[in-house]
Write an enzyme that holds these catalytic residues in place. Structure first.
Site, PDB file in Angstrom:
ATOM      1  N   HIS A  28       0.836  -1.203   0.000  1.00 30.19           N
ATOM      2  CA  HIS A  28       0.000   0.000   0.000  1.00 30.19           C
ATOM      3  C   HIS A  28       0.875   1.259   0.000  1.00 30.19           C
ATOM      4  CE1 HIS A  28      -2.869   3.082   1.122  1.00 30.19           C
ATOM      5  NE2 HIS A  28      -3.781   2.268   0.625  1.00 30.19           N
TER       6      HIS A  28
ATOM      7  N   GLU B  60      -4.330   1.417  -7.328  1.00 26.48           N
ATOM      8  CA  GLU B  60      -4.576   2.577  -6.486  1.00 26.48           C
ATOM      9  C   GLU B  60      -3.653   3.708  -6.908  1.00 26.48           C
ATOM     10  OE1 GLU B  60      -6.660   1.198  -2.582  1.00 26.48           O
ATOM     11  OE2 GLU B  60      -4.656   1.972  -2.243  1.00 26.48           O
TER      12      GLU B  60
HETATM   13  O1  LIG Z   1      -7.021   0.845   1.042  1.00 21.60           O
HETATM   14  C1  LIG Z   1      -7.828   1.592   0.516  1.00 21.60           C
HETATM   15  C2  LIG Z   1      -7.416   2.695  -0.298  1.00 21.60           C
HETATM   16  O2  LIG Z   1      -6.189   3.239   0.032  1.00 21.60           O
HETATM   17  C3  LIG Z   1      -8.470   3.735  -0.528  1.00 21.60           C
HETATM   18  O3  LIG Z   1      -8.707   4.532   0.590  1.00 21.60           O
HETATM   19  P1  LIG Z   1      -9.718   5.752   0.429  1.00 21.60           P
HETATM   20  O4  LIG Z   1     -10.924   5.221  -0.266  1.00 21.60           O
HETATM   21  O5  LIG Z   1      -9.993   6.195   1.814  1.00 21.60           O
HETATM   22  O6  LIG Z   1      -9.036   6.761  -0.449  1.00 21.60           O
END
Ligand SMILES: O=C[C@H](O)COP(=O)(O)O
Length: 260
Positions: free
Chosen positions: A106, A173
């Site tokens: 991540h 992401e």
């Molecule tokens: O792990 C999930 C992602 O990093 C997305 O997080 P978010 O929807 O709060 O931007």
């Protein structure tokens, strides 16, 4: 409506990161269990849910969610399986307590804890070695064109999975879309997820893998994506279970095949 009759289930993952306290996590999990027990998208098999709570909540959350088919996973995994690694949690223990997934790579772990490609690849290998499906986060740091993002992200996935075999979940992401008010545009997501899908389809050793999108994903996005991703990786917008219900409402048709 998604998915069509030949599509695999839509995969919806939620990472709770470090937002909730312990009891708050379990109360949230109880509300997700009620949703999973009663929502036709889940009961028909058209949607599959997984949840990544913090480590201490994994065992009690599994007790709440697993009976309703919601899979559990960890937000991190040690590169090693056992030994003198203070503070780490190894794949064998995660497997033993019923985890199905382990998140790796991540952007927050890269940015805040200095994890680079070597560590992320080793954690991906540790997950696969322990029969956990890695939720491998990939995505460009800065906003650019969809073509540039696709090329960078495919190269990143190829680097991190070099020499590894097994089913994975690639969580696309774009780092600039994490924690933002809005997700990336549907066109941008479709370009990158499409390129990742093409790359995976050329590699039978990753058969059964899925490509999901994360980064400020919420209700309405699945519909806008129109099948260009296999699902969503949700963060803040899943804190309200009503939003998870609204996303499940976007998924209606029964699904015949399985993904990661
Ligand atoms: O792990 C999930 C992602 O990093 C997305 O997080 P978010 O929807 O709060 O931007």
């Amino acid at each position: 409506m998604m998915p069509g009759p030949t599509r695999p289930p839509v995969l919806l993952g939620v990472s709770l990161k470090m937002y909730f306290g312990h009891h708050e996590t379990l109360n949230w999990a109880r509300r997700i269990a009620v949703l999973a027990a009663g929502h036709p998208a889940v009961t028909s098999g058209a949607a599959r849910l997984f949840v990544l709570p913090s480590f201490p909540a994994l065992v009690p959350a599994a007790g709440i969610l697993a009976p309703y088919g919601v899979a559990l996973g960890a937000q991190d995994i040690a590169t090693e399986d056992t030994g003198p690694y203070t503070g780490e949690v190894g794949g064998p223990a995660l497997k033993e307590i019923g985890c199905h997934y382990a998140e790796v790579g991540h952007a927050e772990r890269r940015r805040l804890y200095g994890e680079g490609d070597t560590v992320v690849a080793a954690k991906t290998a540790a997950a696969l070695r322990n029969r956990l499906t890695p939720v491998l986060c990939v995505g460009e740091r800065d906003r650019g064109t969809p073509g540039e993002a696709a090329a960078r992200t495919v190269a990143e996935a190829a680097r991190l999975l070099d020499g590894l075999d097994g089913t994975v979940v690639l969580a696309y992401e774009p780092q600039w879309a994490i924690g933002a008010p809005e997700p990336a545009s549907a066109e941008h997501i479709a370009a990158v997820c499409g390129a990742l899908r093409t790359w995976l389809d050329d590699r039978p050793r990753h058969a059964g893998s899925a490509v999901i999108y994360g980064g400020s994903a919420g209700p309405g996005l699945l519909t806008r994506l129109a099948g260009s991703a296999d699902g969503l990786f949700l963060g803040r917008f899943a804190h309200d279970p009503a939003n998870v219900g609204a996303i499940l409402d976007e998924i209606r048709s029964p699904a015949p095949a399985a993904v990661a």
